[in-house]
Scaffold this motif. Structure first.
Motif, short mmCIF file in Angstrom:
data_model
loop_
_atom_site.label_atom_id
_atom_site.label_comp_id
_atom_site.label_asym_id
_atom_site.label_seq_id
_atom_site.Cartn_x
_atom_site.Cartn_y
_atom_site.Cartn_z
N GLU A 358 0.83 -1.20 0.00
CA GLU A 358 0.00 0.00 0.00
C GLU A 358 0.86 1.25 0.00
O GLU A 358 0.56 2.22 -0.71
CB GLU A 358 -0.91 -0.01 1.23
N LYS A 359 1.95 1.24 0.77
CA LYS A 359 2.83 2.40 0.82
C LYS A 359 3.52 2.61 -0.53
O LYS A 359 3.66 3.76 -0.99
CB LYS A 359 3.87 2.23 1.93
N GLU A 362 1.01 4.05 -2.97
CA GLU A 362 0.81 5.48 -2.75
C GLU A 362 1.90 6.30 -3.43
O GLU A 362 1.62 7.33 -4.05
CB GLU A 362 0.80 5.78 -1.25
N GLU A 366 1.21 8.79 -6.59
CA GLU A 366 1.63 10.20 -6.53
C GLU A 366 2.44 10.58 -7.76
O GLU A 366 2.23 11.64 -8.37
CB GLU A 366 2.45 10.43 -5.27
#
Length: 530
Positions: A358-359, A362, A366
């Motif tokens: 998930e990180k 992200e 971005e």
């Protein structure tokens, strides 16, 4: 004397001579002030590995842990006398400072001076020795500079766009794709290496039985008995293997890839085609016009990047057709097996560590938003810090189990703790990378997949001599940049479109196949993102 008794005596005498020949060096380490593993005929100290009772990674960790607290110990890999170097500082000393004593790798596929065009594996960069290796490394180094990577990145980006469309189409009905993920990544890697190395357009995901993929799969099928027999043949009877022109891979496979490369070069020469791939770079090298650039420092490409080393030569030597074919085969092997395995390892870790996935998603999202519809570039990919942390930890946890160096002249090793002895010419050293990467002294809680080891704060605490994902010294992996670029570029697009999840068939923890050559199979799910 009874005839039967005479025959029996002759047979026993013959077996005794063979046994003495196979074990004549087994007392070698008794004269050295270091411990050593026991050895048996034919297999040496590696019988469990050669007989597929243990994986290569587990074997390396097992022997590494057996001699905890020891800097060097001895063993036999079949008939080779091996000094296993457990201490990272000694590894650095041997492979960098005293490189002139260990310039070569073990001659596993024959010697350089065999010009038989049907024998290619003794001509690949990995196998070359002495000045021939220096010349080839100098010739090929320009193919892996940042500028060349940027050009090839465009080819990868073009492929990824079509690949994602195919995968989304396959997932349209159910919302996901379940399957053996290594097979999928092998097909993707094949298509990319076909484009970047051979200049071919292949779609192995849809055209599942195309000749390029089928022949390539057969060639890299290291688990076949015939491959093991040939490797053993080079270990015990190298001159006989060379006399009969027997290579590690079959002749029909060599002819298949030789024809592809020859036809590609002839077509480009005839039509003036210029394409930023490996064939074009090797064609320039064949003419001796590929300018060598020594890069002792690199652009900031992340923690996982290995710097190009200075090995004292600046000239480039024109290549022959068999040498060009050999290097293309090396790129294929590295692309097919190395890239697909790296992707499988990363996909598995992301699936069983959803917080990490998930990180990373992200960060990818971005970047994708910042691009505003423009294609991803090589430089932007290199700037992604968390992606680099995930890549670095994947390489830490799933490295090549070991690398070797061949001692070309007697070398006195001073371990720094009062121990001093000679590593004799004709012996070899092993660097047990997997054991070091799982040593809690260098990487606390080593079984945990933890990208934060490589964040800005923690990376300064890592002993860089103990982090060896691409080897060490001038004979490190020349294609490290290309490998990192391919894995990141593919995973970037996959995570933008799919969530990677485990299934009931996912093997947790993941285990490599037993045997000499590391291999992995894993079942995962690619679930379409909304």
């Amino acid at each position: 004397m009874d005839v039967n008794v005479l025959y029996l005596a002759i047979v026993l005498a013959l077996f005794w001579r063979i046994y003495r020949w196979l074990t004549k060096d087994h007392g070698y380490f008794h004269d050295k002030p270091i411990p050593s593993l026991a050895a048996v005929p034919v297999f040496g100290s590696t019988s469990a590995l050669m007989l597929k009772r243990i994986s290569a990674n587990d074997f390396v960790k097992q022997i590494y842990d057996k001699f905890a607290g020891v800097k060097v110990f001895g063993m036999f890999d079949t008939n080779y006398r091996i000094f296993v170097i457990r201490d990272p500082e000694l590894i650095k000393q041997i492979s960098v400072k005293d490189f002139e004593f260990f310039i070569d790798r073990r001659p596993m596929f024959g010697v350089n001076n065999n010009d038989n065009p049907n024998m290619l594996f003794n001509k690949v960069l990995f196998s070359l020795r002495g000045q021939k290796w220096r010349d080839m490394r100098a010739t090929l180094s320009p193919a892996f500079t940042g500028s060349k990577m940027r050009a090839m990145f465009e080819l990868i980006t073009q492929y990824n766009s079509g690949m994602i469309s195919v995968l989304r189409s396959k997932a349209a009905d159910t919302g996901f794709i379940d399957g053996e993920i290594k097979d999928l990544f092998s097909r993707i890697s094949t298509d990319i290496i076909a484009s970047c190395a051979f200049g071919l357009q292949v779609n192995s995901i849809e055209d599942t039985k195309n000749d390029f993929y089928t022949m390539g799969t057969s060639m890299v099928s290291f688990f076949r008995t015939s491959i093991i027999i040939r490797v053993m043949g080079f270990a015990f009877f190298p001159k006989l293997m060379e006399k009969f022109g027997i290579d590690v891979v079959e002749r029909k496979q060599i002819h298949f890839f030789s024809k592809i490369i020859k036809d590609a070069m002839q077509n480009r020469e005839a039509h003036g085609i210029v394409r930023p791939d490996m064939v074009h770079l090797l064609m320039m090298a064949k003419k001796g016009i590929l300018k060598h650039q020594q890069e002792k420092t690199t652009e900031n490409e992340g923690f996982a990047t290995v710097q190009e080393s200075d090995f004292g030569t600046t000239h480039s030597k024109p290549l022959t057709d068999p040498e060009i074919t050999a290097q293309c085969l090396l790129f294929f092997f590295a692309g097919f097996e190395g890239i697909s395995s790296g992707l499988t390892f990363m996909a598995y870790e992301l699936a069983v560590n959803p917080d990490v996935q998930e990180k990373l998603f992200e960060e990818i999202t971005e970047i994708n938003n910042q691009l505003e519809g423009q294609p991803l570039t090589y430089d932007i990919l290199q700037s992604m810090r968390y992606f680099d942390m995930v890549m670095s930890e994947t390489l830490r946890k799933w490295p090549n189990p070991m690398v070797d160096r061949y001692c070309v002249k007697d070398y006195t090793l001073d371990t720094g703790d009062g121990l001093k002895f000679t590593i004799d010419q004709g012996t070899a050293v092993w660097f047990p990378i997997h054991g070091i990467h799982f040593d809690p002294k260098y990487f606390p809680n080593p079984d945990k997949f933890d990208p934060e080891r490589f964040n800005e704060t923690n990376r300064g605490n890592i002993n860089m001599a103990a982090y060896l994902p691409f080897g060490v010294g001038p004979r490190n992996c020349i294609g490290s940049r290309l490998a990192l670029m391919e894995i990141k570029a593919i995973m970037y697009q996959l995570l933008l479109n799919f969530r990677i999840e485990p299934t009931e068939q996912t093997r947790i923890p993941m285990k490599l196949a037993n045997g000499l050559f590391p291999n992995v199979r894993q079942h995962l799910r690619l679930k379409l993102r909304n």
